[in-house]
Design a protein around this motif. Sequence first.
Motif, short mmCIF file in Angstrom:
data_model
loop_
_atom_site.label_atom_id
_atom_site.label_comp_id
_atom_site.label_asym_id
_atom_site.label_seq_id
_atom_site.Cartn_x
_atom_site.Cartn_y
_atom_site.Cartn_z
N ALA C 37 -18.12 -12.50 107.12
CA ALA C 37 -17.87 -13.90 106.75
C ALA C 37 -16.77 -13.97 105.70
O ALA C 37 -16.92 -14.57 104.65
N LEU C 42 -14.74 -16.33 109.53
CA LEU C 42 -15.11 -17.75 109.49
C LEU C 42 -14.08 -18.61 110.22
O LEU C 42 -14.43 -19.61 110.86
N GLY C 189 -15.78 -21.94 106.45
CA GLY C 189 -17.23 -21.82 106.53
C GLY C 189 -17.88 -23.19 106.67
O GLY C 189 -18.75 -23.40 107.52
N ILE C 199 -24.18 -19.23 109.40
CA ILE C 199 -23.64 -18.17 108.54
C ILE C 199 -24.81 -17.49 107.86
O ILE C 199 -25.60 -18.15 107.18
#
Lengths: 216, 87, 413, 971
Positions: C37, C42, C189, C199
């Motif tokens: 991430a 992302l 994100g 996530i």
Amino acid sequence: MSETALRLSPLYEAYREQVADWAVVNGMTLPRAFGRSGLPPVTLSDVSALARCGCKGPGAADWLVSQGVPVPAAFNSWTATENGLVARLAASEFLIEDARAERIETLTRELSKGRRSASGPCYPVLREDAALLLAGPQANEVLLQTCNIDFAGLDLATGPLVMTSMVGVSVLVIAQKRPTDVAYRIWCDPTFGCYLWRTLLEIVRELGGDAAVHTL
Amino acid sequence: MTCPINGPRPVSEFFYHGELRPMPDPQAATDDAWADYVFNRNGAPGVKREWWYHLPSGVWFIAERDTATDQVLRTYLYSDAVAEAVQ
Amino acid sequence: MPWRLLRFALSKKHPEPRMFRAHAELKRSYDVVIIGAGGHGLAAAYYLARDHGITNVAVLEQGYIGGGNTGRNTTIIRSNYLTPEGAKFYDMSVKLWQDLSEDFDLNLFYSNRGHYTLAHTDSAMRTMRWRAEVNKHYGIDSEVVDAAAVHKACPMMDLSCNGHAPILGALFHAPGSIARHDAVAWGYGRGADQRGVEIHQQTKVTGIEIVAGKVKGVHTSRGHIATSKVLCAVAGSTPRITKMIGIDTPLFIHPLQAMVSEPLKPWLDPILVSGSLHVYVSQTARGELVMGASLDPYELHNTRSTFDFVEGLSSHMIDMFPFLADVKVVRQWAGMADMTPDFAPLMGKTEVEGFYLDAGWGTWGFKATPASGKTMSYTVANDRNHELIEGFTLDRFRKYAPTGEKGAASVGH
Amino acid sequence: MKRLPPQAGEWIDRGKPLRFTFEGIGYEGYAGDTISSALLAAGVRVLGRSFKYHRPRSVLSLANHDVNALMQVSSCFSVPNVRADVTPLAEGLRATAVNTIGGVARDRARFLEWLAPFLPVGFYYKAFHKKSQFPFWERVFRRTTGLGTVDFSARRKGSPKRYAFCDVLVIGGGPAGLAAADAALRAGARVALVDENPRLGGSGLYNLGGADGERQAEETRRLAAIAAAGAVVYVSSYAAGYYADHWVPIVTPGHVVKMRARAVVVATGAYEQPAVFRNNDLPGVILASAAQRMLARYSIAPCKRAVVLAANDDGYRAARDLAAHGVEIAAVVDLRGANSRGAVPPGTLVLEGHGIHEALADSQGALRGVRVAPLARDGTLDGYQAREFECDGLLMSTGWAGAAPLLYQAGARMEFSAELQQFVPAACPPGVYAAGRVNGVHGFAQKLRDGAAAGRAAAAQSRKPGSVDGAAPSCRQERAQSGMPSHPYPIFAHPKGRNFVDFDEDLQLKDFFNAAQEGFDNIELMKRYSTVGMGPSQGKHSNMNAIRVLAKILGRTPGEVGSTTARPMFHPVPMSHLGGRGFMPERATPLEGRHAAASAVWMPAGQWQRPEYYAVENQTREAAIRAEVAAVRGAVGVIDVGTLGKIELFGRDAGAFFERIYTAKFAGMKVGSTRYGLMLDESGVVIDDGVIARLGEEHFYFTTTTTGSATVYRELTRLNAMWRMEVGIVNVTGHFAAINLAGPRSREVLAPLTALDLSEATFPYLGAREAQVAGLPARLLRVGFVGELGYEIHVPASGAAHLWDQLMKTGAAHGIRPFGVEAQRLLRLEKGHIIVSQDTDGVTNALELGMDWALKMDKPFFVGQRSLEAMGRLPRKQALVGFTLDEPDTGMPKECHLVIESDEPAGRITSIAHSPAVGRVIGLALVAPALSKVGSTLNIRIDGGRMVRATVSETPFYDPKNLRQKQPETA
């Protein structure tokens, strides 16, 4: 300056403009004086004129013994000889320095013939090093400002030789115990000589010292 | 980093060459296998045998180093490694 | 004062929702699992959801959002690359960057500063011209300028660099910019989260299940997930993941360090890079000088700092800016750069069906974030390499056809 | 505030008054004062403004953490961000607060505080980003951002760095550190001791608890013992960081000492932590330890009437110290419950179970009083029951955070101790020891025992690594006796806010709740979003409270929340200290002086400077170069080629070794001959080229490119170690000088200097000989890089100047002329010779050079061969070709201009120049294979986007049969 000398010190350009009085030593033009008297706390000298040769290879140690040259037993150590010294660089390379140029000439001649001892071959190494001498009570301080080795912590009785980096230049350093102080001999590739000299001298002068002539 | 000849020195005195990797037989290897040898690396962390060079003295040696922690487990000359392998 | 800040004063409770939801559990299966991430992972998730309608996506992160190289780089954005492949790819990226704050409705502080790659030797000048010519061909705003132009852009700089490396000229790249790096990850994100992507932070991948050469699932520290597509976007950790599935790559990991000064009143407008002195520097919105140098010289998989680094970089900074002698360095840090032999990335499909690589980002990954997200989401969605990344696939090495970004061989930032 | 009467141990020298100005107003302090202490003594209450809201601020710690009292200090030039709390006062010093508009007193930027409601945490992410408006807002931000100002007139400084070595390095000269140093010295170790204060002693000399003469005396005795035992002491110095293998750079006032220790004792103490309540940032609200430092060191009473907020024993000690110096104590407010009070002077009001509800400001913005409220059972304050106390000083003594960055950097495992409410080391790496407060040991006697134990262990470790287990801290008992030094949650909400958690960044308590609400609910994300701990003090006073707040939000313990990593520097370090002298090695050939005397114009070549050309008075650069070229083509020239790498190879396998490293064949090479070699890497990319001379059956001498010498030598020695052939390799690059004598008259110039038979028959083209030249042992190579009869003469470096002089002397009659790199570049281009790294780049492989004659693919093996074989089966990507410009008048291409074909780049120029010999513009280009045939047209895009045409040509352009290199004797 002398027009006649065959050889110039690798450090010549670094001090040419500050020197008026020249001498020829071992066929090399050198300063006769740097124009300062008295004993400063640290001095830097050009000893490049000392005659010098080198050899390396698996048979180098045995070959030197056969030539009557004393060979330091330990890696990275040196031994004083009557008029000079023999230094063992790492395992199988040697640097021989002698105030008598004839002695070195003989060795060089022999070496160039391609020598081999029972333990293997021995190859000649041309040594045109810039050779410096750093002496005086503040000499160690110069080293502490220029290289990452604890010279004060070395056991001088074992004749230690250090290959390290000094102000970014690969150098070979030995410490010589003298009656009143410890002097350091420094060798480097001749093309780095002027840079090393200028850089060290700047620090030497900050510490109240100066360049000086060292009689060979 | 400890050079087997010069002893412990700051890492700035050394040149790192990379992992010690056996070369495949150039005649026997396929073009693909040769390309893999030339380009690919064991990039994952772990204890690796690496070539290191002490710049001021010109000594090459092998360091066994954990590339996750930077801990050097031991160092020795390549010739000693070969001798060891032979025994 | 923008009106939209009014609501903060007017509402009793802080009027902002979570940027990313917390998920108590992993689902049993996802259409796509993205490992990492950071900005790249992302961004891929965001474009998968936004452009390709694929929202059943999990992004797995062993640490926290943007905690890897996304939050450790020196935030320089540019497209003045040497190869046509590189120039076109990064040009797309820069164009995406320019609209990103509005896309996200999040201020990334995308700040156009202009970028000078300084040349201290005639061979460097040649390389600058090469880059400029390739750039101009693809419509990228780059030009070779002389020392006088450099002086005009940064009059306080010592053009002789203390006599060590006189500046002959530079490659000037007007679009060169900096941005607030963490916010990029947050923006992607949040955008992905809003579109349904999950996530999962503090979730470590422990294995990848492969059956008959195809991806079947992912083992994690929080259990197993079934999936047929895995995108690996973990920069310096890539070799750990590829080792799990037995793919060999040319990647090697070296630390890349950086340091930052205390905040100063803004004085340095452009981004400056010197290949000879190994310096790149810009001044952030907070007034700090962010400075970097070249890669650490040996492989290492951690982010320790070295004193050699700050010594060398400070010395060269003072060569360029002698008046910074009394300015203080506050902090240094490091990231792990996944380097390739040709200084070009490693992207796209692999020999394992359903396993996609987004790696080889070395020292040039941050600026690629939008383009990598865009092209990788296309590649994953269609199981077909996006045309802009065809020069970056792993199999180029078996074709002995490296993408010669290394030809530029100055500092690669 | 006035000075207290003189007292023993004070740091100021009342005999040496110093005048200085702050914000343009003159003041006087004493030698020994810091800027802050002198200003406090002069009654100045506001020393700075905060970063975001521009609130008035003053001293917090007086211990190098007062980032709200950063100053711009001028003497000969102006230095930004000077920490006034620790910077020694100097005569004539001029200081102003940083980052104000119109001065600290009436900072016009203070209106920003009115905007605070509009500016929540991370506000700048939420607005200003419309593409059309961002540039405007960015300019606004850039006006308000930053702290101090850079003075462009400041001069370059290079402070000398120095290495130092010791057995045991003790960092921190407080009670624990002194005890450690003392113990290590007694064990015979070489000890170095570092403390950031100008004097050793630490809290032992100021945390006196009213009148602890015994403690002071004991510290003084220990100091004397340490001095007598010969410890190397660095005061006013700090350890900037801990680096691998016990490397600790010590930043002294003048320079950095890079200390290499065998063992390290970290006795860095702890940062006293502020409590969080409304207006906890007012000038006058200070840490209790700061008050004690003012009293003992600078003889300043921090206030006239004080309230002490305490949650530990140290608070009561501070109260007694205040009282001992005559400061009135309005109340001691103890956050703890009943029966926790310590000793207080008679008549002192102690309010147990109370806290500070808010601090109150006077018209200047400084403290005028506090409202004290009882604590409810849930730890909140009941504002309705608050009582007001008038005071001009509020001392906070509610807890400590270990000064542990060095331990983190050393890799110590830290854990949160619920008993101590502090992160303490659970395990330290070998050779690293913690002692004192940083180790969770707080009482004076305990610190002494802990320090002594660490000092003994470190000394033993330094003698024999591994002899002492550095992992287990033997301090459990001392920690257990340390009481409860830190309050678990000295943090109090207030409906009106202004309760600051981070003074650097003006972060209030609610900011943390809001950040968490937005999803930034782990400590790293919290830090990055809120910027807590990112200011100049790097969170020394904010991180611990931020962790507590986040733990509260998440319902976890601080241990579960964890701490962020603490990276170097411990305190900010000036770049001049870090940069040091800035050593930049330079190389010079032994002919440097000769070139300078001949008016050489220099160009850099790696670490070398080489003559680009020799300037001639009243002649342009171009004309001078043309004349040099003409001399070589028409008469004779000399060029210093001493920068070329020079390597000797000896041994039985030397020839076989060359077979493996160069693309050419060497097996049948005759003694006394030379050969050209290309060197490749394993992927077939060209990395170097040179001339190899065979001087004996087992003796070769070869040159490398100027930049390649060190790397080629290094790689060859590695291959030699690996292949284990009988080969000896000697790098003689610097030890040999080399001069290339070239031109039709070169033989005549050389002949008088040597007895060697120079006739074409006995010493032909591509021959190599050893002979005496000008009295020097020389190696002569007949090479043809510039395409004329020529001799590359190699002699020992010390003889180079002599040889040069002799050549110039004998050459004078023949019109000899030194030539530089530019002339050589043109001369070789006329011959079509490549320059590796100009005509090739980092990915050019050998197949692309059109030099297949140099690639002996039928050899069993050479480095890169297998890759070339594989690539030979694949389509080529490019080819190096020679070209001639069609119409020179249409515009001159430059190197790296592109060849364009079908509107796509199809190559680039690598070398180009006007050739006098050919009378045309000639060049080399790397082009697409389709364009590589002789006669193909190259369309080149030049400056301004114009197109010019060139035609691919045969090379060499000049003397294609190489006849000039093989000239028989001239008459």
